[in-house]
Scaffold this motif. Sequence first.
Motif, PDB file in Angstrom:
ATOM      1  N   ASP A   1      -9.000  -7.719  11.506  1.00  0.00           N
ATOM      2  CA  ASP A   1      -7.982  -7.130  12.491  1.00  0.00           C
ATOM      3  C   ASP A   1      -8.397  -7.027  14.036  1.00  0.00           C
ATOM      4  OD1 ASP A   1     -10.904  -7.685  13.288  1.00  0.00           O
ATOM      5  OD2 ASP A   1     -11.354  -5.083  13.323  1.00  0.00           O
TER       6      ASP A   1
ATOM      7  N   THR B   1      -4.892   2.568   6.289  1.00  0.00           N
ATOM      8  CA  THR B   1      -6.123   2.466   7.063  1.00  0.00           C
ATOM      9  C   THR B   1      -5.821   0.822   7.931  1.00  0.00           C
ATOM     10  OG1 THR B   1      -7.546   1.846   5.815  1.00  0.00           O
ATOM     11  CG2 THR B   1      -7.709   4.057   6.327  1.00  0.00           C
TER      12      THR B   1
ATOM     13  N   ARG C   1      -7.292  -6.329   4.905  1.00  0.00           N
ATOM     14  CA  ARG C   1      -7.447  -6.603   3.643  1.00  0.00           C
ATOM     15  C   ARG C   1      -7.135  -6.685   2.782  1.00  0.00           C
ATOM     16  NH1 ARG C   1     -10.962  -2.605   2.937  1.00  0.00           N
ATOM     17  NH2 ARG C   1     -10.026  -1.672   1.290  1.00  0.00           N
ATOM     18  N   GLN C   2      -5.893  -6.269   2.598  1.00  0.00           N
ATOM     19  CA  GLN C   2      -4.583  -6.620   1.663  1.00  0.00           C
ATOM     20  C   GLN C   2      -3.437  -7.700   2.006  1.00  0.00           C
ATOM     21  OE1 GLN C   2      -4.184  -4.697  -0.785  1.00  0.00           O
ATOM     22  NE2 GLN C   2      -1.953  -6.803  -1.210  1.00  0.00           N
TER      23      GLN C   2
ATOM     24  N   ARG D   1      -8.202  -0.971   8.054  1.00  0.00           N
ATOM     25  CA  ARG D   1      -9.121  -1.824   7.760  1.00  0.00           C
ATOM     26  C   ARG D   1      -8.224  -2.298   5.920  1.00  0.00           C
ATOM     27  NH1 ARG D   1     -15.297  -0.161   6.800  1.00  0.00           N
ATOM     28  NH2 ARG D   1     -14.940  -0.416   8.869  1.00  0.00           N
ATOM     29  N   GLY D   2      -7.785  -1.267   5.677  1.00  0.00           N
ATOM     30  CA  GLY D   2      -7.226  -1.575   4.671  1.00  0.00           C
ATOM     31  C   GLY D   2      -6.062  -2.145   4.808  1.00  0.00           C
ATOM     32  N   VAL D   3      -5.224  -2.390   5.562  1.00  0.00           N
ATOM     33  CA  VAL D   3      -4.302  -3.258   5.404  1.00  0.00           C
ATOM     34  C   VAL D   3      -5.067  -4.991   5.523  1.00  0.00           C
ATOM     35  CG1 VAL D   3      -2.335  -4.009   6.743  1.00  0.00           C
ATOM     36  CG2 VAL D   3      -2.810  -1.513   6.286  1.00  0.00           C
TER      37      VAL D   3
ATOM     38  N   LEU E   1       0.698  -0.700   0.250  1.00  0.00           N
ATOM     39  CA  LEU E   1       0.063   0.298  -0.090  1.00  0.00           C
ATOM     40  C   LEU E   1       1.021   1.146   0.156  1.00  0.00           C
ATOM     41  CD1 LEU E   1      -2.665  -1.039   2.406  1.00  0.00           C
ATOM     42  CD2 LEU E   1      -3.089  -0.806  -0.304  1.00  0.00           C
TER      43      LEU E   1
ATOM     44  N   SER F   1      -2.480   7.118   4.039  1.00  0.00           N
ATOM     45  CA  SER F   1      -3.662   6.973   5.074  1.00  0.00           C
ATOM     46  C   SER F   1      -3.845   6.115   6.017  1.00  0.00           C
ATOM     47  CB  SER F   1      -5.199   6.794   4.143  1.00  0.00           C
ATOM     48  OG  SER F   1      -5.057   6.240   3.527  1.00  0.00           O
TER      49      SER F   1
ATOM     50  N   ARG G   1      -1.985   2.240  13.030  1.00  0.00           N
ATOM     51  CA  ARG G   1      -1.288   2.165  11.619  1.00  0.00           C
ATOM     52  C   ARG G   1       0.125   2.900  11.849  1.00  0.00           C
ATOM     53  NH1 ARG G   1      -5.678   7.109   8.915  1.00  0.00           N
ATOM     54  NH2 ARG G   1      -4.534   9.027   9.751  1.00  0.00           N
TER      55      ARG G   1
ATOM     56  N   ASP H   1       0.284   6.274  -0.309  1.00  0.00           N
ATOM     57  CA  ASP H   1      -1.484   5.760   0.022  1.00  0.00           C
ATOM     58  C   ASP H   1      -1.164   6.184   2.186  1.00  0.00           C
ATOM     59  OD1 ASP H   1      -3.754   5.421   1.433  1.00  0.00           O
ATOM     60  OD2 ASP H   1      -3.700   2.734   1.317  1.00  0.00           O
TER      61      ASP H   1
END
Length: 206
Positions: free
Chosen positions: A55, A43, A49-50, A45-47, A32, A41, A65, A39
Motif C-alpha cells: 500500500d 478499496t 492485492r490485485q 487494500r483490494g487494489v 476491479l 467500493s 481510491r 466494484d
Amino acid sequence: MATTPLRVYGGVTGSDRQAERRALFIEAGLELLGSPDGDPSLTVRGVCRQAGLADRYFYESFTDRDELATAVYDHVVNEIATTALDAVTVVEEPERKVRSGLTTIVRLIADDPRRGRLLFSPFLAGTPLAHRRAESTRLFTQLLGTQARQVYGVQGGARLKLLSSFLVGGLAQTLTAWLDGGLNASDSEIVEWCSEIFLATSDFPQ
C-alpha cells in the motif's frame, strides 16, 4: 526540504519504476471496476492485492481510491478518444471516416469489455465517476461536432449540438445493451448498423 532523488536500479530509473507501479495500479483498478458486477467500493487494500504491490506504493501515486478511480476512467476515455480520432484522421472520404471511427471504438470495447463496463455500467452510476461520465459525454459530443463541421461543413449551433448529443447517447446505449447481452449482434453488425444511422444524419437540416 530537498527531495531525495529516485535511484537507478538495474538500469531503470526511480521515476520509471514509479510510472510502472502506477500503470499496475491503473490496470488493477480497471480489472476491479470493469468486472461484470463492478466494484464501486474499490478499496485500497483490494487494489494493492490485485496489483501485487504494497500500500505504500499506492500512496506515491494516488491520495485515495477516488483519485485512482478517476485516473482509471480518464485512462480509458483518453485511449478510446485518441485512438478513434487517429483512425478518423488517416482517411479522407466521409463515409470511411464514420466507419473507421466506429470500428475502432467497437473493437476497443470488444477486445476488452472492461472498458465498456467502466464507461456504461449502472453499478458505477452513484460513484465519483458519475461526474466524469458527464464530462466524457461532452468530450465525445464535441469531437463528433468538430468532425461534422470539418467533413460536412455543418454549421455550429443548437441543431448540431442536438444531433451530436443524440448520436453519442444512442451509441452509448447501444453498446451498453450489446455488452449486457441484450443485443445479439456481431462486432461488424454493430459497426454497420451504427454507421448507417450516423451517415443518414449527414444531411440533417442546419
